[in-house]
Design a protein around this motif. Structure first.
Motif, short mmCIF file in Angstrom:
data_model
loop_
_atom_site.label_atom_id
_atom_site.label_comp_id
_atom_site.label_asym_id
_atom_site.label_seq_id
_atom_site.Cartn_x
_atom_site.Cartn_y
_atom_site.Cartn_z
N UNK A 153 0.83 -1.20 0.00
CA UNK A 153 0.00 0.00 0.00
C UNK A 153 0.87 1.26 0.00
N UNK A 154 1.89 1.27 0.84
CA UNK A 154 2.78 2.43 0.90
C UNK A 154 3.48 2.64 -0.44
N UNK A 155 3.86 1.55 -1.09
CA UNK A 155 4.52 1.67 -2.40
C UNK A 155 3.58 2.32 -3.42
N UNK B 257 -2.32 1.31 12.30
CA UNK B 257 -2.44 2.71 11.91
C UNK B 257 -1.19 3.49 12.30
N UNK B 258 -0.68 3.22 13.48
CA UNK B 258 0.54 3.88 13.93
C UNK B 258 1.74 3.50 13.06
N UNK B 259 1.79 2.23 12.68
CA UNK B 259 2.88 1.79 11.81
C UNK B 259 2.78 2.43 10.43
N UNK B 260 1.56 2.53 9.90
CA UNK B 260 1.37 3.17 8.60
C UNK B 260 1.76 4.64 8.66
N UNK B 261 1.39 5.31 9.75
CA UNK B 261 1.78 6.72 9.91
C UNK B 261 3.29 6.86 9.86
N UNK B 262 4.00 5.90 10.43
CA UNK B 262 5.45 5.97 10.44
C UNK B 262 6.09 5.73 9.09
N UNK B 263 5.39 5.04 8.18
CA UNK B 263 5.97 4.72 6.87
C UNK B 263 5.57 5.68 5.77
N UNK B 264 4.43 6.35 5.92
CA UNK B 264 4.01 7.31 4.91
C UNK B 264 4.82 8.60 5.03
N UNK B 265 4.96 9.33 3.94
CA UNK B 265 5.62 10.64 4.04
C UNK B 265 4.94 11.52 5.08
N UNK B 266 5.72 12.35 5.75
CA UNK B 266 5.18 13.18 6.82
C UNK B 266 4.08 14.11 6.34
N UNK B 267 4.12 14.51 5.06
CA UNK B 267 3.12 15.45 4.56
C UNK B 267 1.90 14.76 3.97
N UNK B 268 1.80 13.43 4.09
CA UNK B 268 0.61 12.70 3.65
C UNK B 268 -0.37 12.64 4.81
N UNK B 269 -1.57 13.17 4.59
CA UNK B 269 -2.59 13.12 5.63
C UNK B 269 -3.12 11.70 5.76
N UNK B 270 -3.09 11.18 6.99
CA UNK B 270 -3.62 9.85 7.29
C UNK B 270 -4.84 10.01 8.18
N UNK B 271 -6.01 9.71 7.61
CA UNK B 271 -7.26 9.86 8.35
C UNK B 271 -7.69 8.52 8.96
N UNK B 272 -8.46 8.62 10.02
CA UNK B 272 -9.04 7.45 10.66
C UNK B 272 -10.55 7.64 10.70
N UNK B 273 -11.29 6.73 10.08
CA UNK B 273 -12.74 6.78 10.13
C UNK B 273 -13.24 6.10 11.39
N UNK C 109 5.19 10.33 -6.72
CA UNK C 109 6.13 10.50 -7.82
C UNK C 109 5.43 11.00 -9.08
N UNK C 110 4.16 10.66 -9.24
CA UNK C 110 3.40 11.08 -10.41
C UNK C 110 2.77 12.45 -10.22
N UNK C 111 2.95 13.04 -9.06
CA UNK C 111 2.42 14.38 -8.82
C UNK C 111 0.95 14.43 -8.49
N UNK C 112 0.41 13.33 -7.95
CA UNK C 112 -1.02 13.25 -7.64
C UNK C 112 -1.22 13.51 -6.15
N UNK C 113 -2.17 14.37 -5.84
CA UNK C 113 -2.49 14.64 -4.44
C UNK C 113 -3.42 13.55 -3.92
N UNK C 114 -3.14 13.05 -2.73
CA UNK C 114 -3.93 11.95 -2.20
C UNK C 114 -3.95 12.01 -0.68
#
Length: 292
Positions: free
Chosen positions: A124-126, A152-168, A133-138
């Protein structure tokens, strides 16, 4: 006119089988898929014809749309229309991303949901890294089951810091209420979790739904949002524009992001700005809105 359309055609199937989802591992017949494709094509023709307007389109399928090439092509077509300013889609991000270069990336938004039962975190992170890399906002996110908290905590640690990670937040009543410790833990991952963990008072409140935001199904029937079943008209009717007018909300509360984000008193449009469809805050996250 500026108009945002939440499109949800008859597609109601998914390649994942999440236990809490009624569409997991559901398969359509060839005839049903053909109907979905024809309905989408009709909608695209309508969107292409609305050159007098400024449109934003958000695909919110019951299931997974991007495993089907006609949805990939729809995103590409819409992003190249001068009068369409934004096109977004909810997806589990399991599809190949070779269609993305056909889009105008600055107009494309992806709302990506991570399902740890069905995909490895690294995969998923890949996919998220490819979008970057493709310049798409997500945005990326997860359902807030307690059993997923560590993931969720592990995913937060692997995603770029500027990627918003929401929790429903889980608000269906089938799970025990969150403890203060649960809320604090998820808020560390998603600063806006307390906002999503609230059923916001909405009865009689001003909402953009039905005026500048509408929900549309495969037949063209328009509703003010996904959560109020009363139709307000049909986009294919010649007099449809007359149906767009201010309508105070008729429900007691609103608890889903794609609904309450349009309640005017919450002012969440100031938080999300141009990223409102793909759920990407464009301002630094501060305290959640005060209770009314």
């Amino acid at each position: 006119m500026k108009l945002t359309v939440l499109y949800r055609g008859p597609l109601s199937s998914c390649n994942y089988g999440c236990e809490y989802c009624p569409f997991g591992k559901w398969k359509h017949t060839e005839e049903e898929l053909a109907k979905d494709r024809a309905d989408l094509e009709r909608f695209l023709a309508w969107a292409e014809s609305r050159t007098q307007d400024t449109l934003a389109v958000f695909f919110t399928p019951w299931g997974e749309a991007l495993i089907w090439p006609w949805y990939q092509e729809a995103l590409a077509r819409l992003t190249h229309l001068p009068h369409v300013e934004r096109v977004a889609v909810q997806t589990n991000l399991s599809c190949k991303l070779d269609w993305v270069p056909r889009c105008r990336p600055e107009k494309l938004g992806i709302w990506a949901t991570y399902h740890p039962e069905w995909v490895k975190r690294r995969r998923f992170v890949a996919q998220c890294e490819k979008l970057s890399a493709l310049g798409v906002r997500y945005s990326a996110g997860m359902v807030g089951f307690r059993r997923f908290a560590a993931e969720a905590e592990a995913l937060r640690g692997e995603l770029p810091a500027d990627t918003y990670l929401w929790i429903n937040a889980v608000k269906d009543g089938k799970e025990a209420p969150y403890t203060p410790e649960d809320v604090a833990r998820f808020t560390q991952v998603d600063p806006l979790f307390p906002v999503n963990n609230t059923r916001h008072p909405s009865l009689g409140r001003a909402c953009r739904g039905g005026e500048s935001v509408i929900s549309v199904d495969g037949e063209g029937t328009a509703r003010r949002c996904h959560f109020i079943p009363e139709p307000i008209g049909n986009i294919y009717a010649p007099d449809f524009d007359a149906a767009l007018k201010p309508r105070p909300c008729s429900k007691q509360t609103c608890g889903c992001h794609i609904g309450y984000v349009h309640l005017e008193y919450l002012e969440l449009d100031r938080v999300f700005g141009s990223g409102i469809l793909e759920r990407v805050p464009t301002l630094p996250l501060g305290r959640p809105p005060a209770a009314p």
